[in-house]
Design a protein around this motif. Structure first.
Motif, short mmCIF file in Angstrom:
data_model
loop_
_atom_site.label_atom_id
_atom_site.label_comp_id
_atom_site.label_asym_id
_atom_site.label_seq_id
_atom_site.Cartn_x
_atom_site.Cartn_y
_atom_site.Cartn_z
N VAL A 30 0.79 -1.42 -0.12
CA VAL A 30 -0.02 0.02 0.02
C VAL A 30 0.88 1.28 -0.07
O VAL A 30 0.67 1.99 -0.83
CB VAL A 30 -1.00 -0.06 1.19
CG1 VAL A 30 -1.48 1.37 1.77
CG2 VAL A 30 -2.19 -0.94 1.00
N LEU A 31 2.05 1.31 0.91
CA LEU A 31 2.89 2.40 1.00
C LEU A 31 3.65 2.67 -0.19
O LEU A 31 3.99 3.67 -0.54
CB LEU A 31 3.59 2.31 2.14
CG LEU A 31 3.06 2.35 3.50
CD1 LEU A 31 4.17 2.26 4.65
CD2 LEU A 31 2.33 4.06 3.64
N ARG A 36 1.29 9.43 -2.09
CA ARG A 36 1.15 10.15 -0.98
C ARG A 36 1.26 11.60 -1.10
O ARG A 36 0.68 12.59 -0.54
CB ARG A 36 2.29 10.01 -0.05
CG ARG A 36 2.48 10.29 1.65
CD ARG A 36 3.47 9.94 2.40
NE ARG A 36 3.19 10.05 3.73
CZ ARG A 36 3.70 11.15 4.49
NH1 ARG A 36 4.56 11.91 4.02
NH2 ARG A 36 3.35 11.17 5.71
N GLU A 68 3.17 5.92 10.04
CA GLU A 68 2.11 5.39 9.45
C GLU A 68 2.27 3.99 9.32
O GLU A 68 1.19 3.20 9.31
CB GLU A 68 1.80 6.31 8.14
CG GLU A 68 1.46 7.78 8.16
CD GLU A 68 1.77 8.56 7.02
OE1 GLU A 68 0.90 9.71 6.87
OE2 GLU A 68 2.06 8.16 5.87
N LEU A 72 -0.48 1.08 10.65
CA LEU A 72 -0.95 -0.04 9.60
C LEU A 72 -0.80 -1.38 10.18
O LEU A 72 -1.66 -2.04 10.02
CB LEU A 72 -1.00 0.32 8.10
CG LEU A 72 -1.39 1.99 7.73
CD1 LEU A 72 -0.73 2.30 6.35
CD2 LEU A 72 -2.78 1.97 7.61
N CYS A 96 -5.11 4.48 2.95
CA CYS A 96 -4.53 3.26 3.18
C CYS A 96 -5.31 2.44 3.79
O CYS A 96 -5.19 1.15 3.61
CB CYS A 96 -3.20 3.68 4.08
SG CYS A 96 -1.97 4.54 3.39
#
Length: 218
Positions: A30-31, A36, A68, A72, A96
């Protein structure tokens, strides 16, 4: 100068997030893929993948990418789960959470930040499963229960109402304590009552209304 955001994103994951023990492949994915930069005010966009907090207006800041990532990973959201986020901020963490879970309800105190976050989610095509509500979490009421609650700002002590929003066996991520040394915890709602798991030390801004009372020295 044109910034290669995909390269910056990869560097962030490999040089910041992964070395800080974020090893969950779903979280890293996801990151690695979500833009972002689209959630960062234009003035600071070049710093979107830097290891710093970024101002987003109204005295609020985006958390560092490493925080972050740890948040998560700690929540360990599953695809069928519903999450309540307290403090929408930029909307990036909501995106996210939406990518990892089934549905997100996100509360934001400031109408302008709520609108900006909604616009960023819509512009990126993310967050179709994210609903942003303009509300003060400390007076918000709902009969709905969630699998996870994610608090994106610190509290001096954890409000009881935050735990009431959890389903049985749900979990709450929150940072608690007094600056400059605060503790990020995951609170598990077990049959025998709340069980607190200590995660890491950090220092972030307080949720509006959740800061410690001033200490008067005579």
């Amino acid at each position: 100068m044109t910034i290669n955001y995909s390269q910056a994103r990869e560097n962030m994951v490999e040089q910041q997030v992964r070395p800080w023990d974020v090893l969950d492949l779903r979280v890293l994915n996801v990151l690695s893929t979500l833009p972002r930069e689209a959630f960062v005010p234009e003035l600071h966009r070049a710093l979107a993948y830097s290891d710093i907090e970024l101002p987003i207006g109204h005295g609020q800041k985006m958390m560092k990418p490493v925080i972050e990532g740890r948040t998560l990973q700690a929540l360990d959201l599953q695809p069928g789960e519903e999450v309540l986020e307290i403090g929408t901020g930029s909307g990036f963490l909501a995106a996210c959470l939406g990518a990892l879970g089934r549905e997100v309800v996100s509360l934001e105190l400031h109408p302008e930040l709520a609108a900006q976050a909604r616009a960023a989610l819509d512009a990126t095509g993310l967050g179709n499963n994210v609903r942003i509500e303009q509300a003060d979490a400390l007076s918000y009421t709902t009969d709905r229960k969630f699998d996870a609650v994610c608090v994106t700002a610190a509290v001096d002590t954890i409000p009881e109402r935050f735990l009431e929003w959890l389903r049985p066996s749900g979990r709450l991520f929150v940072v608690r304590g007094r600056s400059p040394v605060m503790e990020a915890v995951l609170v598990h709602k077990d049959v025998n009552g709340p069980r607190i798991e200590s995660l890491f030390e950090t220092d972030i801004a307080y949720l509006a209304g959740a800061a410690p009372a001033p200490q008067f020295v005579f």
